[in-house]
Design a protein around this motif. Structure first.
Motif, PDB file in Angstrom:
ATOM      1  N   TYR A 108      25.062 -17.632 -43.354  1.00  0.00           N
ATOM      2  CA  TYR A 108      23.929 -17.894 -43.845  1.00  0.00           C
ATOM      3  C   TYR A 108      24.359 -18.863 -45.183  1.00  0.00           C
ATOM      4  CZ  TYR A 108      19.512 -18.150 -46.288  1.00  0.00           C
ATOM      5  OH  TYR A 108      18.566 -18.303 -47.096  1.00  0.00           O
ATOM      6  N   VAL A 109      25.163 -18.237 -46.204  1.00  0.00           N
ATOM      7  CA  VAL A 109      25.403 -18.958 -47.409  1.00  0.00           C
ATOM      8  C   VAL A 109      26.027 -20.383 -47.153  1.00  0.00           C
ATOM      9  CG1 VAL A 109      26.861 -18.758 -49.327  1.00  0.00           C
ATOM     10  CG2 VAL A 109      25.658 -16.907 -48.647  1.00  0.00           C
ATOM     11  N   PHE A 110      26.997 -20.464 -46.060  1.00  0.00           N
ATOM     12  CA  PHE A 110      27.517 -21.583 -45.792  1.00  0.00           C
ATOM     13  C   PHE A 110      26.552 -22.819 -45.159  1.00  0.00           C
ATOM     14  CE2 PHE A 110      29.241 -24.538 -42.462  1.00  0.00           C
ATOM     15  CZ  PHE A 110      30.534 -24.767 -43.311  1.00  0.00           C
ATOM     16  N   PHE A 111      25.279 -22.237 -44.407  1.00  0.00           N
ATOM     17  CA  PHE A 111      24.704 -23.305 -43.918  1.00  0.00           C
ATOM     18  C   PHE A 111      23.597 -23.599 -44.905  1.00  0.00           C
ATOM     19  CE2 PHE A 111      26.495 -21.773 -39.907  1.00  0.00           C
ATOM     20  CZ  PHE A 111      26.875 -22.885 -39.391  1.00  0.00           C
ATOM     21  N   GLU A 112      23.178 -22.534 -45.901  1.00  0.00           N
ATOM     22  CA  GLU A 112      22.420 -23.132 -46.926  1.00  0.00           C
ATOM     23  C   GLU A 112      23.154 -24.163 -47.753  1.00  0.00           C
ATOM     24  OE1 GLU A 112      19.123 -22.549 -48.528  1.00  0.00           O
ATOM     25  OE2 GLU A 112      19.228 -22.386 -46.401  1.00  0.00           O
ATOM     26  N   LYS A 113      24.456 -24.001 -48.122  1.00  0.00           N
ATOM     27  CA  LYS A 113      25.138 -25.105 -48.823  1.00  0.00           C
ATOM     28  C   LYS A 113      25.256 -26.246 -48.109  1.00  0.00           C
ATOM     29  CE  LYS A 113      28.001 -21.845 -51.365  1.00  0.00           C
ATOM     30  NZ  LYS A 113      29.558 -21.657 -51.701  1.00  0.00           N
TER      31      LYS A 113
END
Length: 152
Positions: A108-113
């Motif tokens: 989730y954090v990766f795809f938000e970035k």
């Protein structure tokens, strides 16, 4: 070439494809540099709430792995050197049953970035999730079991 015993077909790369420089595949170095740029985005932290369901993250992972030059190994490293078994278990999960899997939060954090790096707006599904789950999705799996106590 075809392995006649097993019926496996493998595509051989011709030297003309790799020598002419017109290949659409990106190199390992380019893939690594792209992943490093994604992880350098500072607007998202591990403390942020998760506003995508497990199912939505699975779709994003599968789509990301379809990009030229991206492999599961590259993605696992970009997600913090995750174990491939964790990712495989997450990808095979149904609904929110893998919400406590380390892959869920990291992806989730990766795809938000990635969304921020690419300058994309929040999707309608994301906005809907924010409205329905103002504190984000749960990252703990409900046990769902029950106790049986003997009656004496």
């Amino acid at each position: 070439y075809q392995n006649e015993k097993r019926g496996i077909k493998r595509k051989c790369s011709s030297s003309s494809d790799s020598d002419n420089g017109n290949s659409s595949k990106i190199s390992k170095a380019e893939a690594t540099a792209f992943l490093d740029r994604i992880n350098a985005v500072e607007d998202v932290t591990d403390d942020d709430a998760v506003f995508d369901s497990c199912t939505q993250i699975v779709v994003k992972i599968k789509a990301f792995l379809q990009r030229d030059g991206m492999t599961k190994t590259h993605l696992l490293r970009a997600l913090g050197n995750l174990n491939s078994n964790s990712m495989n278990r997450f990808l095979m999960g149904k609904g929110q049953d893998q919400c406590s899997n380390v892959t869920y939060k990291a992806a989730y954090v990766f795809f938000e970035k990635l969304r921020i790096l690419e300058g994309r707006e929040k999707s309608s599904a994301r906005l809907k999730n924010e409205a329905e789950h103002p504190d984000g999705f749960s990252l703990t799996k409900s046990r769902g079991g029950f106790w049986i106590s003997p009656h004496f």
